[in-house]
Design an enzyme around this catalytic site. Structure first.
Site, mmCIF file in Angstrom:
data_model
loop_
_atom_site.group_PDB
_atom_site.id
_atom_site.type_symbol
_atom_site.label_atom_id
_atom_site.label_comp_id
_atom_site.label_asym_id
_atom_site.label_seq_id
_atom_site.Cartn_x
_atom_site.Cartn_y
_atom_site.Cartn_z
ATOM 1 N N LYS B 85 53.698 47.780 23.656
ATOM 2 C CA LYS B 85 52.605 47.234 24.467
ATOM 3 C C LYS B 85 52.003 48.376 25.279
ATOM 4 O O LYS B 85 52.733 49.269 25.747
ATOM 5 C CB LYS B 85 53.180 46.155 25.397
ATOM 6 C CG LYS B 85 52.134 45.374 26.191
ATOM 7 C CD LYS B 85 52.807 44.224 26.960
ATOM 8 C CE LYS B 85 51.819 43.393 27.757
ATOM 9 N NZ LYS B 85 52.490 42.256 28.449
ATOM 10 N N SER B 160 50.336 37.725 27.689
ATOM 11 C CA SER B 160 49.544 38.933 27.603
ATOM 12 C C SER B 160 49.969 39.903 26.502
ATOM 13 O O SER B 160 49.198 40.750 26.096
ATOM 14 C CB SER B 160 49.611 39.676 28.940
ATOM 15 O OG SER B 160 50.930 40.143 29.185
ATOM 16 N N SER B 184 54.611 36.127 29.017
ATOM 17 C CA SER B 184 53.802 37.042 28.212
ATOM 18 C C SER B 184 54.474 37.561 26.948
ATOM 19 O O SER B 184 53.823 38.216 26.131
ATOM 20 C CB SER B 184 53.363 38.235 29.060
ATOM 21 O OG SER B 184 52.336 37.832 29.934
#
Lengths: 512, 505
Positions: B85, B160, B184
């Protein structure tokens, strides 16, 4: 403006101090392992943590926590077993994260006090002695100053504003930031508003500095900014209990500036109030050269720092074992040292105070005492000849080449009349010059004082015989001539005669 | 090896193949990039690819294999293509947090979770898209455009960590790392039909992961199977001297894959299944999973979490407060987006931050700034922390009775782009995941097939006691065995077109 002394007849000054101290004796910063240091190339003692790079996290420096606990124990504070770090949020480029890690309502150290013994001229500023106890010394008094808390925080970087006016950021063409200092562990001590005169404030800061130096937690250099002091001061009419509006005073970077800044501010506020005006709550800057304070900014509302618990650091739990281990490391503090010097070693109070307040000198003194128990000669040598020499040459005791052994030996030579105090000075400078032991120097330079009474008696008789007219004058009542005879004898002993013995023998011969 | 061949491989397949010399680590890296180049333009999981770094890492693995080592000796993730990420620092790569603010920011150091994965021999494919600074549940708030759900390109992958879930579902990366502040990892795993685990707070170091809510953030793995997630967690977990909230971890999670659930007590939370706004297909899928666990020999216990309903409110106080402060460092002075037109420093700050941050980020910062201001702090932040204590106690009491809980992950399957425009509705999509972050426990999303109505992947959430994440692995692996036929990978682009254009689901 009226004089301070006169102002304080009508007004009571209420003073509180905030003392920031960098823990300069630590090796690393508060939350990272960057070295602490003064004067390095800008931005060389930095890492992702103290630069606040995204993703970096703080890890508290255990040694810094030990230092603040030492400070707390030495000032009578309660050591809080559970305290937390907080974030104080504000935007300024010297703080790389735009928040300062500090502590919240509960600091590591809470609620202590320092007792001040105010004497001599310093005592004169306090017109009313309410809340104090008189001391034996005439005009002196004892007062206890409350310490609200001592908390831990990190220092900011240093900024230089180029162009514009008076080195401020507004109007500057550009600004430079050095983050070397950013993240240096700082302890902030806040006093209760218990101080009543600038002299007390100065004494408090001096005493605190002596304690911190004894604890070896900071070099406490006001010049280099490792010890910084802000003052809050307000006035109220004598007898009033409500507090007046206070101003916060900054830039008092010496003991003298602290005293003079506060004194000026007290007189300025008195003038404002006596003229029917009101004191504004503001931050003021002491200008030592102009000898005045100027307004920096007016605080209409309190700053909102959005303080909240630092989520990257768990609440800090101090165990009893930790606190006791730190307590065991607590050295003898200046007050206890002073008492010991007076009670055990018979030093005069002023000398005891003077020695106890200088950790380097007192350690030296204590070491010399283990070799020679002549406390007063040792203390005299250290406080007079040695200190004068160090001050004149701007060197530290540790780097002078003098050893406790050397001073002990010198004191012993003095005490048993081998040398006179005049000769001691000579020997001392030769010790510093050559690094040789005092006995060796005395032997090499033939500096022993003549304490053989038969030999001295012979010389005395010789002098008296050579000056029959002076002898007659003396016996006729002109006793001031004694000095003349001493001088003559000294001359004949090449200055090595024992003055005490010479006096004794002369008196005996002249008065009979 | 083709990209398609590569895409279906799991960690064990890769290690077996490397050991048997069926393929080399360099071939794996090339196949991964073939797949990414062929399909990511439609999915947009990656913000940056790091082929050179992956190839270098692959060469090191191949050299070690050439010296006669077996993959496990090289590292638990030897030769396993991985992606991170984009809030995780990896030296020499950008760390943008999907924000214009950090568009050109190159990391000067590497996050602990990233360096542990690389030390374990993983091949770093690149950095993955996300909601800006992780503020969002759909990856739509990314400053660089959204990621599409590999199952349906018109739908969001969740967020996310949408890029992380999509990269695994699309077969780009065998495993991926994400971060989870309020769901997330778990919600996008559910939306994309992959396994995603948020461990207990403190299991994985946060050092080097750009903070959103420091007391809530936790890094975790994505994979196609529970086994892949367990072995990745083994590689990245543990105490890190640079994160004083990280803890020593004794358990080896992959040792619990075959432990089964016979005799374990598993909690079900009726209130969660009856909650308003939960789609019927979600209730159905969860009920079915619960039945499977009972069949496997688990004892079911009904659990009440009386304060969980307040979790969302507490979260939207604590999260923005911490975020407001964490994001203060992005001030345009030392790095990041800067507008020079201001008359003074204050204007430079204001203009740079106003235009460097997207609207959702600005919303959270303003919310946090308000909630922490004096006078307001005691009305919101303080009670939120009290609620947090109550919720933590709820879970602690629940886990005195049971070894794990099973609940839905998200009230619904993946939604379409733009379908949820109102921030409050968007926030509601995390009602089942947020309480776990508030309490600090671990939670995993396990895919249980396609929804009866939506035809889209659904997951169930398995949560465990604090620092007993092995319970989660154990239950999830057992439950996974009840779904032998579900797709481990989203249909390829060709298949998708055929499926959706033909109107057949």
């Amino acid at each position: 403006m009226r004089e301070l002394q006169a102002v304080l007849q009508d007004w009571e000054a209420v003073i509180g101090l905030e003392v920031h101290t960098e823990l300069t004796t630590l090796n690393t910063k508060m939350f990272c392992s960057c070295p602490i240091g003064f004067g390095a190339e800008p931005n060389t003692h930095v890492c992702p943590v103290c630069l606040g790079m995204p993703g970096a996290l703080p890890v508290p420096n255990r040694a810094a926590i030990e230092s603040i606990v030492l400070a707390g124990l030495a000032t009578g504070c309660e050591i809080m077993k559970r305290s937390m770090f907080y974030r104080k949020n504000y935007f300024y480029p010297d703080m790389s994260k735009n928040f300062q890690t500090t502590q919240g309502p509960v600091a590591f150290c809470m609620g202590g006090n320092l007792d001040l013994e105010v004497s001599g001229n310093a005592a004169g500023e306090r017109a009313v002695l309410a809340g104090t106890r008189p001391t034996v010394e005439e005009g002196g008094y004892l007062t206890s100053i409350g310490i609200t808390r001592i908390h831990m925080e990190e220092d900011a970087g240093k900024m230089i504003h180029v162009g514009g006016t008076d080195g401020r950021i507004s109007g500057a063409a550009y600004s430079l930031v050095d983050y070397n200092r950013c993240g240096t562990p700082l302890i902030e001590l806040v006093t209760e508003p218990d101080l009543r005169t600038p002299a007390e404030a100065r004494l408090f800061l001096q005493k605190l500095r002596q304690i911190y130096l004894t604890l070896a937690i900071s070099d406490c250099s006001m010049e280099e900014g490792s010890l910084r002091c802000d003052g809050n001061v307000s006035l109220r009419p004598r007898g009033a209990t409500e507090l007046g509006t206070k101003t916060e005073l900054k830039n008092m970077n010496s003991f003298k500036n602290l005293h003079d800044g506060l004194a000026y501010e007290i007189c300025r506020q008195a003038e404002v109030l006596e003229g029917g005006g009101t004191v504004l709550q503001e931050t003021r800057h002491w200008e030592p050269t102009a000898k005045r304070t100027i307004s920096m900014r007016v605080k209409e509302t309190a700053d909102d720092y959005r303080l909240f618990p630092e989520p990257d650091l768990a609440p800090y739990d101090l165990t009893d074992e930790f606190i006791e281990a730190v307590r065991a490391r607590l050295p003898e503090l200046p007050d206890a040292k002073k008492r010991r010097y007076i009670e055990l070693w018979g030093l005069p109070a002023a000398d005891a105070d003077n020695l106890a307040g200088q950790p380097g000198l007192s350690t030296f003194f204590d070491e010399a005492l283990t070799l020679c128990d002549k406390a007063r000669p040792i203390a005299n040598l250290l406080l007079n000849e040695v200190s004068a020499h160090l001050n004149a040459n701007g060197i530290a005791l540790a780097k002078s080449g003098l050893t406790p052994q050397g001073i002990a030996e010198l004191a012993a030579l003095l005490a048993d009349d081998t040398i006179s105090s005049k000769q001691a000075k000579e020997v001392l400078s030769l010790m510093i010059e050559s690094g040789k032991a005092p006995s060796l120097i005395v032997a090499e330079h033939g500096l022993q004082q003549v304490s053989d009474s038969d030999a001295l008696e012979a010389i005395v008789l010789e002098v008296l015989a050579a000056n029959p007219d002076k002898v007659a004058e003396y016996r006729g009542g002109k006793t001031g001539l004694l000095g003349f005879f001493v001088g003559q004898v000294m001359k004949m002993t090449k200055g090595q005669g024992n003055p005490r013995l010479i006096n004794e023998i002369l008196r005996k011969r002249l008065d009979n | 090896m083709t990209g398609a061949d590569y895409s279906s491989l799991g960690v064990a397949d890769i290690q077996a193949g490397l050991a048997a010399r069926e393929f080399s680590a360099c071939e794996l890296a090339r196949a991964a990039f073939e797949r990414i180049e062929a399909e990511d333009e439609h999915i947009h999981a990656f913000l940056e690819t790091t082929f050179e770094l992956a190839l270098k890492a692959a060469q090191r693995v191949d050299e070690a294999l050439g010296e006669g080592l077996v993959p496990q000796q090289i590292g638990a993730l030897a030769g396993v293509p991985i992606a991170f990420k984009d809030n995780m620092n990896q030296a020499q790569t950008h760390t943008t947090c999907a924000s214009r603010m950090l568009k050109d920011y190159v990391a000067p150091f590497t996050a602990t979770c990233v360096s542990k994965a690389l030390e374990a021999g993983a091949l770093p494919l690149g950095k993955l898209n996300m909601d800006e600074f992780a503020f969002g549940s759909s990856t739509e708030t990314s400053s660089f455009g959204p990621t599409s759900n590999p199952w349906d390109l018109d739908r969001v992958p969740g967020g996310s960590s949408g890029g992380s879930a999509a990269a695994v579902a699309a077969g780009f990366a065998t495993v991926a790392l994400g971060s989870d502040t309020g769901g997330s990892i778990r919600q996008p795993a559910s939306f994309c039909g992959v396994v995603g685990l948020k461990p207990t707070y403190g299991v994985v170091s946060r050092y080097g992961v750009v903070a959103f809510g420091s007391s809530l953030d936790q890094v975790g793995p994505f994979g196609k199977t529970v086994a892949d997630v367990a072995v990745t967690l083994d590689a990245i977990a543990g105490r890190d001297p640079q994160d004083c909230t990280s803890q020593r971890i004794e358990a080896r999670f992959s040792d619990f894959l075959d432990a089964g659930v016979k005799g374990t007590r598993i909690g079900v939370v009726p209130a969660f299944l009856e909650a308003k706004g939960v789609e019927a297909e979600v209730v159905h899928a969860t009920t079915e999973a619960i039945a499977h666990l009972e069949e496997l020999g688990a004892q079911l216990v009904e659990i009440e979490l009386p304060n969980a309903a307040a979790a969302l409110a507490a979260y939207y106080v604590i999260g923005p407060c911490e975020a407001f402060s964490n994001l203060s460092r992005f001030d345009s002075v030392r790095y990041g987006y800067r507008e020079d037109g201001g008359r003074d420093l204050g204007e430079q700050y204001e203009q740079s931050r106003a235009h460097g941050f997207g609207p959702e980020t600005v919303r959270r910062i303003m919310l946090g700034s308000y909630l922490l201001s004096s006078g307001v702090y005691h009305m919101y932040y303080y009670p939120a922390q009290q609620v947090r204590t109550l919720i933590t106690q709820d879970y602690a009491q629940a886990f005195e009775q049971v070894d794990a809980l099973i609940t839905p992950v998200s009230p619904r399957a993946a939604f379409k782009f733009g379908e949820i425009a109102d921030p409050t509705s968007m926030y509601l999509s995390d009602i089942f995941t947020i309480p776990i972050n508030i309490a600090g426990n671990g939670g995993l999303s396990l895919p249980v097939g396609l929804g009866k109505t939506s035809g889209l992947p659904l997951g169930v959430q398995i949560t465990g006691p604090q620092f007993k994440d092995e319970n989660i692995i154990r239950v999830a692996a057992a439950l996974e065995s009840c779904y032998p036929n579900i797709a481990r990978l989203a249909p390829s682009l060709g298949e998708k077109r055929a499926r959706f254009e033909g109107g057949v689901r």
